[in-house]
Scaffold this motif. Structure first.
Motif, PDB file in Angstrom:
ATOM      1  N   LEU A 244       0.832  -1.208   0.000  1.00 37.71           N
ATOM      2  CA  LEU A 244       0.000   0.000   0.000  1.00 37.71           C
ATOM      3  C   LEU A 244       0.866   1.257   0.000  1.00 37.71           C
ATOM      4  CD1 LEU A 244      -2.695  -1.153   2.604  1.00 37.71           C
ATOM      5  CD2 LEU A 244      -2.864  -1.180   0.099  1.00 37.71           C
ATOM      6  N   LYS A 245       1.936   1.250   0.776  1.00 37.57           N
ATOM      7  CA  LYS A 245       2.838   2.401   0.851  1.00 37.57           C
ATOM      8  C   LYS A 245       3.468   2.673  -0.515  1.00 37.57           C
ATOM      9  CE  LYS A 245       7.175   3.840   3.100  1.00 37.57           C
ATOM     10  NZ  LYS A 245       8.119   3.471   2.020  1.00 37.57           N
ATOM     11  N   ASN A 246       3.930   1.627  -1.212  1.00 34.98           N
ATOM     12  CA  ASN A 246       4.522   1.803  -2.543  1.00 34.98           C
ATOM     13  C   ASN A 246       3.517   2.386  -3.527  1.00 34.98           C
ATOM     14  OD1 ASN A 246       7.412   0.656  -3.361  1.00 34.98           O
ATOM     15  ND2 ASN A 246       6.694  -0.466  -1.559  1.00 34.98           N
ATOM     16  N   ALA A 247       2.281   1.941  -3.444  1.00 32.81           N
ATOM     17  CA  ALA A 247       1.241   2.456  -4.341  1.00 32.81           C
ATOM     18  C   ALA A 247       1.008   3.947  -4.097  1.00 32.81           C
ATOM     19  CB  ALA A 247      -0.050   1.673  -4.138  1.00 32.81           C
ATOM     20  N   LEU A 248       0.945   4.339  -2.850  1.00 33.27           N
ATOM     21  CA  LEU A 248       0.702   5.742  -2.518  1.00 33.27           C
ATOM     22  C   LEU A 248       1.893   6.617  -2.892  1.00 33.27           C
ATOM     23  CD1 LEU A 248      -1.080   5.297   0.930  1.00 33.27           C
ATOM     24  CD2 LEU A 248      -2.102   5.548  -1.345  1.00 33.27           C
ATOM     25  N   GLU A 249       3.087   6.104  -2.772  1.00 33.59           N
ATOM     26  CA  GLU A 249       4.274   6.859  -3.189  1.00 33.59           C
ATOM     27  C   GLU A 249       4.269   7.080  -4.701  1.00 33.59           C
ATOM     28  OE1 GLU A 249       7.469   5.561   0.325  1.00 33.59           O
ATOM     29  OE2 GLU A 249       7.456   4.521  -1.612  1.00 33.59           O
ATOM     30  N   ASP A 250       3.806   6.092  -5.457  1.00 31.24           N
ATOM     31  CA  ASP A 250       3.669   6.269  -6.902  1.00 31.24           C
ATOM     32  C   ASP A 250       2.693   7.395  -7.220  1.00 31.24           C
ATOM     33  OD1 ASP A 250       5.419   4.610  -8.251  1.00 31.24           O
ATOM     34  OD2 ASP A 250       4.116   2.857  -8.129  1.00 31.24           O
ATOM     35  N   VAL A 251       1.563   7.392  -6.527  1.00 30.46           N
ATOM     36  CA  VAL A 251       0.547   8.437  -6.749  1.00 30.46           C
ATOM     37  C   VAL A 251       1.120   9.809  -6.429  1.00 30.46           C
ATOM     38  CG1 VAL A 251      -1.679   9.340  -5.983  1.00 30.46           C
ATOM     39  CG2 VAL A 251      -1.388   6.873  -6.333  1.00 30.46           C
ATOM     40  N   GLN A 252       1.768   9.940  -5.279  1.00 36.38           N
ATOM     41  CA  GLN A 252       2.316  11.227  -4.862  1.00 36.38           C
ATOM     42  C   GLN A 252       3.364  11.731  -5.845  1.00 36.38           C
ATOM     43  OE1 GLN A 252       0.942  12.632  -1.808  1.00 36.38           O
ATOM     44  NE2 GLN A 252       1.661  14.339  -3.067  1.00 36.38           N
ATOM     45  N   PHE A 253       4.170  10.826  -6.362  1.00 36.77           N
ATOM     46  CA  PHE A 253       5.197  11.198  -7.337  1.00 36.77           C
ATOM     47  C   PHE A 253       4.567  11.760  -8.613  1.00 36.77           C
ATOM     48  CE2 PHE A 253       7.653  10.021 -11.124  1.00 36.77           C
ATOM     49  CZ  PHE A 253       8.865  10.652 -10.874  1.00 36.77           C
ATOM     50  N   HIS A 254       3.515  11.123  -9.094  1.00 39.84           N
ATOM     51  CA  HIS A 254       2.932  11.518 -10.377  1.00 39.84           C
ATOM     52  C   HIS A 254       2.028  12.744 -10.273  1.00 39.84           C
ATOM     53  CE1 HIS A 254       4.413   8.322 -13.003  1.00 39.84           C
ATOM     54  NE2 HIS A 254       4.278   7.505 -11.988  1.00 39.84           N
ATOM     55  N   VAL A 255       1.303  12.901  -9.168  1.00 41.49           N
ATOM     56  CA  VAL A 255       0.415  14.055  -9.073  1.00 41.49           C
ATOM     57  C   VAL A 255       1.189  15.343  -8.871  1.00 41.49           C
ATOM     58  CG1 VAL A 255      -1.539  12.718  -8.223  1.00 41.49           C
ATOM     59  CG2 VAL A 255       0.024  13.783  -6.589  1.00 41.49           C
ATOM     60  N   ASN A 256       2.438  15.238  -8.479  1.00 37.31           N
ATOM     61  CA  ASN A 256       3.264  16.441  -8.345  1.00 37.31           C
ATOM     62  C   ASN A 256       3.718  16.972  -9.701  1.00 37.31           C
ATOM     63  OD1 ASN A 256       3.118  16.585  -5.563  1.00 37.31           O
ATOM     64  ND2 ASN A 256       4.907  15.292  -5.246  1.00 37.31           N
ATOM     65  N   CYS A 257       3.509  16.182 -10.751  1.00 32.79           N
ATOM     66  CA  CYS A 257       3.822  16.624 -12.115  1.00 32.79           C
ATOM     67  C   CYS A 257       2.525  17.011 -12.810  1.00 32.79           C
ATOM     68  CB  CYS A 257       4.513  15.505 -12.907  1.00 32.79           C
ATOM     69  SG  CYS A 257       5.984  14.836 -12.104  1.00 32.79           S
ATOM     70  N   TYR A 258       2.567  18.108 -13.564  1.00 32.66           N
ATOM     71  CA  TYR A 258       1.355  18.549 -14.236  1.00 32.66           C
ATOM     72  C   TYR A 258       0.925  17.531 -15.274  1.00 32.66           C
ATOM     73  CZ  TYR A 258      -1.819  20.992 -17.333  1.00 32.66           C
ATOM     74  OH  TYR A 258      -2.901  21.319 -18.106  1.00 32.66           O
ATOM     75  N   ARG A 259      -0.393  17.250 -15.320  1.00 29.68           N
ATOM     76  CA  ARG A 259      -0.941  16.323 -16.298  1.00 29.68           C
ATOM     77  C   ARG A 259      -2.184  16.923 -16.928  1.00 29.68           C
ATOM     78  NH1 ARG A 259      -1.222  10.351 -13.686  1.00 29.68           N
ATOM     79  NH2 ARG A 259      -1.675   9.883 -15.874  1.00 29.68           N
ATOM     80  N   ASP A 260      -2.290  16.804 -18.236  1.00 28.67           N
ATOM     81  CA  ASP A 260      -3.491  17.227 -18.957  1.00 28.67           C
ATOM     82  C   ASP A 260      -4.433  16.032 -18.988  1.00 28.67           C
ATOM     83  OD1 ASP A 260      -5.449  17.976 -20.759  1.00 28.67           O
ATOM     84  OD2 ASP A 260      -4.053  19.023 -22.093  1.00 28.67           O
ATOM     85  N   LEU A 261      -5.357  15.995 -18.025  1.00 27.83           N
ATOM     86  CA  LEU A 261      -6.190  14.813 -17.854  1.00 27.83           C
ATOM     87  C   LEU A 261      -7.090  14.547 -19.053  1.00 27.83           C
ATOM     88  CD1 LEU A 261      -7.207  15.193 -14.097  1.00 27.83           C
ATOM     89  CD2 LEU A 261      -5.201  14.103 -15.097  1.00 27.83           C
ATOM     90  N   ARG A 262      -7.626  15.598 -19.643  1.00 30.26           N
ATOM     91  CA  ARG A 262      -8.509  15.404 -20.800  1.00 30.26           C
ATOM     92  C   ARG A 262      -7.738  14.858 -21.993  1.00 30.26           C
ATOM     93  NH1 ARG A 262     -13.482  17.561 -20.017  1.00 30.26           N
ATOM     94  NH2 ARG A 262     -13.711  18.991 -18.253  1.00 30.26           N
ATOM     95  N   ARG A 263      -6.568  15.411 -22.240  1.00 29.35           N
ATOM     96  CA  ARG A 263      -5.752  14.932 -23.352  1.00 29.35           C
ATOM     97  C   ARG A 263      -5.334  13.488 -23.120  1.00 29.35           C
ATOM     98  NH1 ARG A 263      -5.487  14.819 -28.235  1.00 29.35           N
ATOM     99  NH2 ARG A 263      -6.079  17.023 -28.092  1.00 29.35           N
TER     100      ARG A 263
END
Length: 315
Positions: free
Chosen positions: A225-244
């Protein structure tokens, strides 16, 4: 880190509002072959986090597997586990269903049917755009039992699946090896890393027959669970164009549908063409034509009476 500290981190996890980009829930999507322990893993997660063992997800019986729908289980305010229907032979249409689940194109808590009709598949994908899901962040988790040694023919499928997961979610799946002490865990871990996995964690699930708490089992579950949450935190800190990103995922999925339906039609056409030739072959054998022309067949005494006899036989 002590077990209690790790559990508090998981239970109190929240995506920071300033970097959330609209996400408010983490979906840990569990995938795997039939009967490899997805449901038992969910029960173990709830036990570790809540402190009381309950069967909330019914485990599969032997190799058959029981999960026939895409069921969700809320384990914290921010984390939901999703028990997807187990793979069978991982044909093209199962892969399409899996990709649709990974891309949040299918609703939760509905029966999963492997569809092979082009119109049905496309209609379901189009319907998802009526209420697109931008609030769930998907983390793929691949469950595989150490008891089931991975076969050579499965290796390509698993490698391709791990790659598709990354294309559809941006995250390389966490590989969870269940029944850690019931096989050659080290060899299995190396195998999956060679197939493209970045994080491989072995666990022993808690079961209704054995749910005595152990530090090792608790830490194994919490580390996943900790590894999964660290992945999420890493990626949400980068801007993402969700619609694209959703548009690109949809294009990828529709190409897969088109290719699979085309391949299925070509195979059916070939089978029909082959079947159309078979009656002529049967008729030729029936009337003895095949044996006469080839010089082969049954012994003379068993040939058809209509076949001409030699001069020696007549005398």
């Amino acid at each position: 880190m002590e077990c209690e500290q790790l559990r508090d981190i998981v239970q109190n996890f929240r995506v920071h509002p300033q970097s959330a980009q609209g996400y408010n829930r983490v979906l840990l999507q569990l995938f795997g072959y039939l009967g490899h322990g997805k449901s038992s893993f969910i029960n173990s997660c709830k036990f570790v986090l809540d402190g009381e063992y309950k069967i909330i997800a019914e485990a599969g019986i032997k190799d058959g597997g029981l999960t026939m729908e895409r069921k969700s289980y809320r384990v914290t305010d921010s984390i939901t586990l999703v028990d997807n229907r187990g793979f069978g032979f991982m044909n093209d249409f199962e892969k399409i269903e899996v990709c649709a689940q990974l891309g949040n194109f299918l609703p939760l808590d509905e029966t999963v049917v492997w569809r092979e009709d082009f119109g049905d598949i496309v209609a379901r994908i189009e319907d998802a755009d009526m209420d697109p899901n931008y609030s769930d962040y998907t983390v793929p988790v691949f469950i595989y039992s150490v008891q089931k040694m991975i076969h050579t023919e499965e290796e390509y499928e698993v490698k391709r699946f791990l790659k598709v997961c990354q294309e559809m979610t941006g995250i390389v799946p966490i590989v969870v090896l269940t029944h850690k002490t019931s096989g050659n865990y080290i060899a299995m871990e190396q195998k999956f890393k060679c197939l493209g996995a970045e994080v491989v964690i072995g666990v022993e699930n808690y079961t209704s027959d054995d749910h005595r708490k152990t530090r090792g089992k608790h830490m194994g579950i919490l580390n996943i669970l900790k590894n999964a949450l660290e992945d999420v935190q890493f990626h949400v800190n980068c801007y993402r164009d969700l619609r694209r990103e959703r548009i690109e995922r949809k294009k990828f999925l529709l190409r897969m549908v088109h290719d699979s339906v085309t391949a299925k039609k070509q195979k059916e056409d070939m089978e029909r063409e082959e079947a159309s030739r078979r009656p002529h072959h049967r008729y030729s054998v029936l009337f003895g034509l095949h044996e006469r022309h080839s010089g082969k067949g049954q012994p003379t005494s068993q040939r058809l009476e209509t076949e001409p006899k030699s001069t020696c036989e007549i005398l």
